[in-house]
Design an enzyme around this catalytic site. Structure first.
Site, PDB file in Angstrom:
ATOM      1  N   HIS A  62       7.477   3.615   1.270  1.00  0.00           N
ATOM      2  CA  HIS A  62       7.407   2.282   0.666  1.00  0.00           C
ATOM      3  C   HIS A  62       6.643   2.286  -0.656  1.00  0.00           C
ATOM      4  O   HIS A  62       5.741   3.090  -0.871  1.00  0.00           O
ATOM      5  CB  HIS A  62       6.694   1.305   1.618  1.00  0.00           C
ATOM      6  CG  HIS A  62       7.352   1.206   2.945  1.00  0.00           C
ATOM      7  ND1 HIS A  62       6.688   0.812   4.092  1.00  0.00           N
ATOM      8  CD2 HIS A  62       8.630   1.470   3.336  1.00  0.00           C
ATOM      9  CE1 HIS A  62       7.521   0.829   5.115  1.00  0.00           C
ATOM     10  NE2 HIS A  62       8.707   1.227   4.684  1.00  0.00           N
ATOM     11  N   LYS A  72      -3.071   3.385  -3.065  1.00  0.00           N
ATOM     12  CA  LYS A  72      -3.438   3.409  -1.639  1.00  0.00           C
ATOM     13  C   LYS A  72      -4.409   4.554  -1.404  1.00  0.00           C
ATOM     14  O   LYS A  72      -4.291   5.617  -2.028  1.00  0.00           O
ATOM     15  CB  LYS A  72      -2.195   3.606  -0.755  1.00  0.00           C
ATOM     16  CG  LYS A  72      -1.225   2.448  -0.835  1.00  0.00           C
ATOM     17  CD  LYS A  72       0.077   2.711  -0.110  1.00  0.00           C
ATOM     18  CE  LYS A  72       1.056   1.575  -0.351  1.00  0.00           C
ATOM     19  NZ  LYS A  72       2.428   1.905   0.080  1.00  0.00           N
ATOM     20  N   TYR A 132      -5.866   2.328   5.768  1.00  0.00           N
ATOM     21  CA  TYR A 132      -5.724   2.571   4.339  1.00  0.00           C
ATOM     22  C   TYR A 132      -6.015   1.314   3.523  1.00  0.00           C
ATOM     23  O   TYR A 132      -5.661   0.207   3.913  1.00  0.00           O
ATOM     24  CB  TYR A 132      -4.364   3.171   3.989  1.00  0.00           C
ATOM     25  CG  TYR A 132      -3.162   2.477   4.519  1.00  0.00           C
ATOM     26  CD1 TYR A 132      -2.814   2.568   5.860  1.00  0.00           C
ATOM     27  CD2 TYR A 132      -2.335   1.745   3.673  1.00  0.00           C
ATOM     28  CE1 TYR A 132      -1.677   1.944   6.346  1.00  0.00           C
ATOM     29  CE2 TYR A 132      -1.198   1.133   4.142  1.00  0.00           C
ATOM     30  CZ  TYR A 132      -0.875   1.236   5.483  1.00  0.00           C
ATOM     31  OH  TYR A 132       0.248   0.619   5.962  1.00  0.00           O
ATOM     32  N   ASP A 168      13.471   1.129   7.729  1.00  0.00           N
ATOM     33  CA  ASP A 168      13.194   2.435   7.118  1.00  0.00           C
ATOM     34  C   ASP A 168      14.353   3.410   7.298  1.00  0.00           C
ATOM     35  O   ASP A 168      14.549   4.305   6.485  1.00  0.00           O
ATOM     36  CB  ASP A 168      11.903   3.014   7.689  1.00  0.00           C
ATOM     37  CG  ASP A 168      10.673   2.284   7.135  1.00  0.00           C
ATOM     38  OD1 ASP A 168       9.581   2.456   7.720  1.00  0.00           O
ATOM     39  OD2 ASP A 168      10.812   1.563   6.122  1.00  0.00           O
TER      40      ASP A 168
HETATM   41  C1  LIG Z   1       2.604  -3.808   4.713  1.00  0.00           C
HETATM   42  C2  LIG Z   1       2.422  -5.157   5.334  1.00  0.00           C
HETATM   43  C3  LIG Z   1       3.248  -5.621   6.341  1.00  0.00           C
HETATM   44  N1  LIG Z   1       3.049  -6.854   6.861  1.00  0.00           N
HETATM   45  C4  LIG Z   1       3.916  -7.319   7.946  1.00  0.00           C
HETATM   46  C5  LIG Z   1       5.399  -7.315   7.627  1.00  0.00           C
HETATM   47  C6  LIG Z   1       6.033  -7.052   8.978  1.00  0.00           C
HETATM   48  O1  LIG Z   1       6.148  -8.264   9.675  1.00  0.00           O
HETATM   49  C7  LIG Z   1       5.005  -6.171   9.686  1.00  0.00           C
HETATM   50  C8  LIG Z   1       5.342  -4.695   9.632  1.00  0.00           C
HETATM   51  O2  LIG Z   1       5.630  -4.387   8.280  1.00  0.00           O
HETATM   52  P1  LIG Z   1       6.257  -2.968   7.938  1.00  0.00           P
HETATM   53  O3  LIG Z   1       7.335  -2.639   8.917  1.00  0.00           O
HETATM   54  O4  LIG Z   1       6.595  -2.978   6.460  1.00  0.00           O
HETATM   55  O5  LIG Z   1       4.991  -2.021   8.211  1.00  0.00           O
HETATM   56  P2  LIG Z   1       4.923  -0.475   7.856  1.00  0.00           P
HETATM   57  O6  LIG Z   1       6.238   0.187   8.033  1.00  0.00           O
HETATM   58  O7  LIG Z   1       3.759   0.053   8.586  1.00  0.00           O
HETATM   59  O8  LIG Z   1       4.614  -0.508   6.297  1.00  0.00           O
HETATM   60  C9  LIG Z   1       3.532   0.217   5.728  1.00  0.00           C
HETATM   61  O9  LIG Z   1       3.850   1.537   5.881  1.00  0.00           O
HETATM   62  C10 LIG Z   1       3.753   2.452   4.817  1.00  0.00           C
HETATM   63  C11 LIG Z   1       3.103   3.688   5.382  1.00  0.00           C
HETATM   64  C12 LIG Z   1       3.030   1.997   3.617  1.00  0.00           C
HETATM   65  O10 LIG Z   1       2.570   2.793   2.798  1.00  0.00           O
HETATM   66  C13 LIG Z   1       2.880   0.563   3.345  1.00  0.00           C
HETATM   67  O11 LIG Z   1       1.508   0.291   3.148  1.00  0.00           O
HETATM   68  C14 LIG Z   1       3.353  -0.359   4.343  1.00  0.00           C
HETATM   69  O12 LIG Z   1       4.596  -0.788   3.834  1.00  0.00           O
HETATM   70  O13 LIG Z   1       3.759  -6.402   9.015  1.00  0.00           O
HETATM   71  C15 LIG Z   1       2.037  -7.683   6.433  1.00  0.00           C
HETATM   72  O14 LIG Z   1       1.887  -8.810   6.935  1.00  0.00           O
HETATM   73  N2  LIG Z   1       1.208  -7.249   5.436  1.00  0.00           N
HETATM   74  C16 LIG Z   1       1.357  -6.025   4.871  1.00  0.00           C
HETATM   75  O15 LIG Z   1       0.565  -5.669   3.977  1.00  0.00           O
END
Ligand SMILES: Cc1cn([C@H]2C[C@H](O)[C@@H](COP(=O)(O)OP(=O)(O)O[C@H]3O[C@H](C)C(=O)[C@H](O)[C@H]3O)O2)c(=O)[nH]c1=O
Length: 180
Positions: A62, A72, A132, A168
């Protein structure tokens, strides 16, 4: 803190510098001044916790586009993970190249990810947690991604993912480099 620059300019592996005594040790886990001495952006607007009960969980890759690009500072606070970054800076000599490093609760190693890099990780053990700090607020509309196995980037992973979100798993393949 000990900073070791990666082959991708501006990205650093950071190791702690523990001060030990008979109680254990004290160490800085982050220091804006030490970051500043290296010209690294030490701003923190958000800190994230990622819990992953299963080994082989892949999150990423991302990044957020202009004007919400983020740095980050990633560490593993439980278990173990393989952290990966991809250089998406158009003017970089390593544009499109990736770098990976094992971050574990035991090695207490961290990775500093500059702006305009895609970031993600795959967990290497059950019950892995990542913590992070991020220099920008979450802006879902500005989030973009590249797919873990996109041949355009040929990221070398230690294993295939066993757990991955639909989002993803379905990032489009690139035929040209993304604009951040
Ligand atoms: C990133 C983020 C997500 N969310 C909510 C959005 C979704 O409802 C839920 C899961 O989001 P997501 O599937 O995008 O989470 P990850 O796949 O862990 O995303 C992260 O994973 C990779 C490793 C990264 O580097 C980023 O920091 C970040 O995108 O959390 C939020 O409310 N705030 C936030 O800052």
């Amino acid at each position: 803190m000990h900073f070791t620059e990666t082959p991708l300019h501006g990205a650093f592996v950071i190791d702690i510098d523990p001060i030990a005594d008979d109680r254990g040790f004290f160490s800085r886990a982050f220091c804006a001044d030490e970051f500043g001495e290296l010209g690294l952006d030490g701003d923190v607007l958000q800190a994230n916790l990622s819990w992953n009960p299963s080994r082989g969980t892949l999150r990423g890759m991302h990044y957020q586009i202009e004007p919400y690009q983020e740095t980050k500072f990633v560490r593993c606070t439980r278990g173990a993970l393989y952290d990966v970054i991809v250089d998406l800076r158009p003017d970089s000599a390593t544009y499109r190249q990736s770098f990976g490093v094992e971050l574990t609760a035991d090695n207490r190693r961290a990775l500093f990810v500059p702006r305009d890099f895609a970031h993600g990780f795959i967990t290497l053990s059950d019950n892995t947690e990542a913590f992070y700090m991020v220099s920008q607020r979450y802006r879902p509309g500005s989030e973009r991604g590249i797919r873990w196995n996109d041949p355009f980037f040929s990221i070398q992973w230690p294993q295939e993912p066993r757990v991955i979100s639909d989002k993803d798993a379905s990032w489009s393949e690139y035929t040209e480099l993304p604009k951040c």
